[in-house]
Every structure is written in C-alpha cells, then in structure tokens.
Design an enzyme around this catalytic site. Structure first.
Site, PDB file in Angstrom:
ATOM      1  N   ARG A 162      -7.956  -4.280  -3.262  1.00 22.23           N
ATOM      2  CA  ARG A 162      -7.464  -3.107  -4.018  1.00 22.23           C
ATOM      3  C   ARG A 162      -8.433  -2.818  -5.166  1.00 22.23           C
ATOM      4  O   ARG A 162      -8.262  -3.341  -6.262  1.00 22.23           O
ATOM      5  CB  ARG A 162      -6.044  -3.374  -4.531  1.00 22.23           C
ATOM      6  CG  ARG A 162      -5.062  -3.666  -3.425  1.00 22.23           C
ATOM      7  CD  ARG A 162      -3.657  -3.894  -3.930  1.00 22.23           C
ATOM      8  NE  ARG A 162      -2.867  -4.510  -2.886  1.00 22.23           N
ATOM      9  CZ  ARG A 162      -2.315  -3.857  -1.863  1.00 22.23           C
ATOM     10  NH1 ARG A 162      -2.438  -2.562  -1.773  1.00 22.23           N
ATOM     11  NH2 ARG A 162      -1.633  -4.500  -0.929  1.00 22.23           N
TER      12      ARG A 162
ATOM     13  N   CYS B 193       0.838  -1.214   0.000  1.00 19.18           N
ATOM     14  CA  CYS B 193       0.000   0.000   0.000  1.00 19.18           C
ATOM     15  C   CYS B 193       0.868   1.258   0.000  1.00 19.18           C
ATOM     16  O   CYS B 193       0.533   2.255  -0.642  1.00 19.18           O
ATOM     17  CB  CYS B 193      -0.928   0.022   1.214  1.00 19.18           C
ATOM     18  SG  CYS B 193      -2.075  -1.348   1.243  1.00 19.18           S
TER      19      CYS B 193
HETATM   20  C1  BEZ Z   1       0.533  -4.656   1.766  1.00 18.97           C
HETATM   21  O1  BEZ Z   1       1.723  -4.903   1.762  1.00 18.97           O
HETATM   22  O2  BEZ Z   1       0.099  -3.559   1.428  1.00 18.97           O
HETATM   23  C2  BEZ Z   1      -0.433  -5.734   2.131  1.00 18.97           C
HETATM   24  C3  BEZ Z   1      -0.104  -7.040   1.816  1.00 18.97           C
HETATM   25  C4  BEZ Z   1      -0.987  -8.049   2.167  1.00 18.97           C
HETATM   26  C5  BEZ Z   1      -2.167  -7.745   2.832  1.00 18.97           C
HETATM   27  C6  BEZ Z   1      -2.500  -6.438   3.107  1.00 18.97           C
HETATM   28  C7  BEZ Z   1      -1.627  -5.412   2.762  1.00 18.97           C
END
Ligand code: BEZ
Length: 217
Positions: free
Chosen positions: A131, A54
C-alpha cells in the site's frame, strides 16, 4: 576526506526527484504522468482487487475525493490486476455499496510501473504491490512517499493533512510541526547565520530558543 556511502535505493525514485514518467492502461483509458502537470497527484497502489481491506480503502478514497479536488489534487490507483478485473470490482462496489469510484485505476499487468516506483516489496509479497502513496507536485516532482503493509488500511486524514502541510510550506516558505493542522502555528525555518539567529529573537515570534520559533500565518 569525503565520506563514501552506499546508496540504498539505486534506481528507485526518492523525495525531491522527478517522478518516473509512465504511460498506463487505466479504467479511464490511457494516461501519462504528464497529463497531471499543473495538479498535485496522489498516486497509490493496492495489493489486489476484490479484497476486503482494499475495498474499504477505495470507499475511503472516494469519500475524500472532493476534498482532494479542493486542494487541486487528483487521485490515481494502481495494482497489477487487469483492467477487466478493475472494471468488475468497481462495478461490484457500486452494485453492493452504492459507491461510484470517481478516479482511474492503472492496470499494471507487466509490473513495469510498480517496479519503477518500488511498489513491490518482496519481503511482504513477491507478487502484489504494497500500500504505497506517492504525492507528486504540479511540476512532476515526487514530494512524499508513505508505505503501509498488506494487512493495514491507510489513514485518509493523514493524506489530506500532509497535502495541506506541504501546500502551506510551499506558499509561505515555512515548515510545520508534528501533528500540525491548518490554523495551527507554523515553524519558522532555522536561521543560517548567527546574525539571523539573534535577529529572530526580536521579531515577535513565539520562540523556545533561537532554533525553535513559531508564528501564526
Ligand atoms: C485486503 O484485504 O485488502 C488484503 C489483505 C491482505 C493481503 C492483500 C489484500
């Protein structure tokens, strides 16, 4: 006999529908969907603040922010984290990476907006938003939706490319072929009568056959 089919997505917004209205607590104060009338809006959700993928996406969204604005397009993030968490995260990004996040982020603690827009996909996560990208036009109509899983960050070029393609389609009443980029030939909409099919072969388009003709703008 009229064919009956079961709707897969009752209650969820679909392409071509008015985007669901909302009034949201954000890092820029209270915002409503109607505040974006007259502009295109890219509304996106991310799973959680202070997570690595993110964070890379927030940097990438900031990098295309000016390009979005050139296309009369605003950006609005959302997750189910609190506004305090959002503020702490954007301050951390600025402190560690020198990047100031220029767009608001909705704090959807009650998950009301996430639920209304179908941003929680329980098979992927029961608690976080996946997402999602919702592209909403200046009249408030939902024009495109893209979904990515939690593990994989989004492609910003595709968001800009799709906006360019949709705006070109609206302005010129044309469609765009696979992998279209601004400047490429566009697709002339298919003819709806036999007469139109015959006419188009003489109109100077680049035609494979009557149903696939391209032209330059
Ligand atoms: C992230 O790195 O943004 C992420 C990865 C897996 C689940 C939720 C967020």
């Amino acid at each position: 006999m009229e064919e009956e089919f079961e709707c897969c997505c009752e209650g969820l917004p679909l392409i071509g529908d008015p985007a669901p209205e909302f009034e949201a607590v954000t890092t820029f104060g209270t915002l409503r969907l109607e505040d974006y009338r007259g502009s295109w809006l890219v509304m996106f959700s991310h799973p959680a603040d202070f997570t690595p993928v993110c964070t890379t996406e927030f940097i990438a969204f900031t990098e295309i922010y000016e390009e979005l604005n050139k296309r009369n397009t605003e950006l609005l993030g959302l997750s189910v984290d609190s506004v305090s968490s959002h503020i702490a995260w954007v301050r951390n990004i600025e402190e560690k990476l020198g990047i100031k996040i220029p767009f608001p982020i909705i704090a959807d603690l009650t998950r009301e907006i996430a639920t209304r827009y179908g941003m929680i996909h329980p098979g992927e996560s029961k608690t976080e938003t996946v997402r999602c990208i919702f592209i909403i036009d200046p009249e408030g109509i939902l024009r495109a939706m893209i979904y990515y899983p939690l593990t994989n960050g989004r492609n910003m070029d595709e968001i800009l490319r799709l906006l360019d393609a949709m705006q070109t389609s609206d302005e010129n009443k044309v469609a765009t072929p696979a992998n279209w980029r601004p400047g490429d030939a566009v697709v002339v909409p298919p003819p709806s009568t036999q007469e139109m099919a015959e006419e188009r072969m003489t109109e100077g388009y680049e035609c494979v056959d009557w149903y696939l003709c391209k032209k330059n703008l």
